[in-house]
Design a protein around this motif. Structure first.
Motif, PDB file in Angstrom:
ATOM      1  N   ALA A 169       0.828  -1.213   0.000  1.00  0.00           N
ATOM      2  CA  ALA A 169       0.000   0.000   0.000  1.00  0.00           C
ATOM      3  C   ALA A 169       0.858   1.256   0.000  1.00  0.00           C
ATOM      4  O   ALA A 169       0.553   2.232  -0.706  1.00  0.00           O
ATOM      5  CB  ALA A 169      -0.933  -0.011   1.212  1.00  0.00           C
ATOM      6  N   ILE A 170       1.940   1.248   0.781  1.00  0.00           N
ATOM      7  CA  ILE A 170       2.742   2.460   0.870  1.00  0.00           C
ATOM      8  C   ILE A 170       3.393   2.808  -0.461  1.00  0.00           C
ATOM      9  O   ILE A 170       3.600   3.992  -0.764  1.00  0.00           O
ATOM     10  CB  ILE A 170       3.818   2.339   1.995  1.00  0.00           C
ATOM     11  N   LEU A 172       0.708   4.777  -2.277  1.00  0.00           N
ATOM     12  CA  LEU A 172       0.452   6.089  -1.681  1.00  0.00           C
ATOM     13  C   LEU A 172       1.620   7.041  -1.897  1.00  0.00           C
ATOM     14  O   LEU A 172       1.427   8.223  -2.200  1.00  0.00           O
ATOM     15  CB  LEU A 172       0.149   5.921  -0.193  1.00  0.00           C
ATOM     16  N   ASP A 185       3.188   8.811  11.680  1.00  0.00           N
ATOM     17  CA  ASP A 185       2.255   7.776  11.233  1.00  0.00           C
ATOM     18  C   ASP A 185       1.446   7.263  12.426  1.00  0.00           C
ATOM     19  O   ASP A 185       1.005   8.049  13.257  1.00  0.00           O
ATOM     20  CB  ASP A 185       3.014   6.664  10.508  1.00  0.00           C
ATOM     21  N   GLU A 237       3.307   0.909   8.184  1.00  0.00           N
ATOM     22  CA  GLU A 237       4.144   1.120   6.998  1.00  0.00           C
ATOM     23  C   GLU A 237       4.057   2.531   6.424  1.00  0.00           C
ATOM     24  O   GLU A 237       4.290   2.754   5.241  1.00  0.00           O
ATOM     25  CB  GLU A 237       3.872   0.066   5.913  1.00  0.00           C
ATOM     26  N   SER A 294       1.435   4.390   5.982  1.00  0.00           N
ATOM     27  CA  SER A 294       0.298   4.604   5.083  1.00  0.00           C
ATOM     28  C   SER A 294      -0.565   5.796   5.478  1.00  0.00           C
ATOM     29  O   SER A 294      -0.942   6.615   4.630  1.00  0.00           O
ATOM     30  CB  SER A 294      -0.558   3.338   4.999  1.00  0.00           C
TER      31      SER A 294
END
Length: 337
Positions: free
Chosen positions: A104-105, A108, A251, A305, A307
């Motif tokens: 996912a990161i 993004l 985060d 991570e 995100s």
């Protein structure tokens, strides 16, 4: 660049002498904001966010051109006690996924134009089980801080740190409990999705760790005793960012727990940090309250991570674009109030 410390005493000295915001830039950014073509306060928190950013970058018309996301990965000895729904091997597997662009990161970071770097920290050498001994020796702890310090690109203009490490919500819960008090159950959540039995085990492990290490020093000491290499590396990156006047977007729970260790070592250590988001890990909000950071977004994420902070980068980019790009009333030929 070589880190400006060689031991924990040196880190404390560095934290006590960190640079502050540029007061002239803050004043100029506030003055500019008051003249933009909008009603006063119409952009809400975006206005305060942009002024905060401008103060760290030293200009009333900043731009975000080189955001950096760094994901640090580490393995935890305490994972052997069954505190996670996944085995430690997943840490290395996910690092490979990051490197191949499949997480996912990766999506993004690409969406918001951020450079993504991944650093695996001695995955073949997990930290010690903190219910038996400190998680890291001072040498290992300083090595991890150095890794974080060195990972920050000098040209970065906003930094996001993230993590991967099976067992690290357990470390974060123990660290928060040791530094903020309360019962282990107050800070322990399901992390990767453990069942009721797993949650009971995790809570017991956190309680044992805090009973063994709690009260034995400041935030840095607790981070060494209860944290992981990836948590220490995030802290090292935050320290380096402050030296370079690079704003940091925090985060989730694990990242914020690492930041808490700095705040509990030196008041004001997180002035250059903003809370990117509020995660679904229950204790995250309480840690944010403890460091007096209001999250920019709250979307129920619990991925880690980096995100959530990467998503908040879009909010920061919008805020800065408005401050720097909007016309003033005079420039637009619009009658002001």
């Amino acid at each position: 660049m070589t880190a400006a410390f060689s031991d924990m005493g040196g880190v404390r000295v560095l934290l006590a002498s960190q640079p502050a915001q540029d007061a002239v830039a803050v004043s100029a950014a506030k003055a500019r904001n008051e003249q933009l073509t909008k009603p006063p306060g119409a952009l809400g928190r975006l206005e305060d966010l942009a002024i905060w950013y401008a103060g760290w970058r030293g200009t009333d018309r900043p731009a975000i051109c080189a955001p950096q996301v760094i994901v640090f990965a580490g393995n935890h000895g305490v994972a052997a006690q069954g505190v996670s729904a996944f085995p430690p091997e997943v840490t290395e597997q996910m690092v490979l996924n990051f490197q191949q662009g499949g997480a996912a990161i990766n999506q993004l970071a690409r969406t918001f134009g951020a450079k993504l770097d991944v650093h695996a920290l001695s995955l073949d050498r997990p930290t010690a089980d903190f219910t038996q001994s400190p998680a890291m020796s001072e040498a290992d702890f300083i090595e991890a801080l150095h890794a974080g310090w060195a990972a920050v690109d000098d040209s970065t203009d906003v930094l996001i740190t993230g993590e991967m490490g099976i067992g690290n919500t357990t470390s974060a819960a123990a660290l928060a409990c040791a530094l903020l008090g309360g019962e282990a159950a107050d800070w322990t959540g399901r992390g990767t999705g453990v069942d009721d039995a797993g949650l009971a085990t995790k809570t017991r492990v956190v309680a044992q760790g805090v009973a063994m290490h709690g009260g034995q020093g400041d935030g840095l000491d607790m981070l060494r005793r209860l944290g992981g290499r990836e948590m220490a590396a995030m802290a090292g990156a935050m320290i380096r960012a402050r030296q370079l006047r690079i704003p940091v977007m925090l985060d989730g729970f694990i990242c914020t727990a690492a930041a808490l260790a700095l705040a509990k070592t030196q008041p004001g250590a997180l002035d250059h940090c903003m809370a990117g988001h509020l995660s679904a890990e229950g204790a995250h909000g309480r840690v944010l309250e403890a460091i007096d950071k209001a999250p920019l977004v709250s979307l129920g994420l619990r991925l880690g991570e980096a995100s959530g902070a990467a998503l908040s980068l879009g909010v920061l980019q919008g805020a800065v674009a408005c401050l720097s790009g909007m016309a003033t009333f005079a420039e637009a030929g619009v009658s002001g109030s």
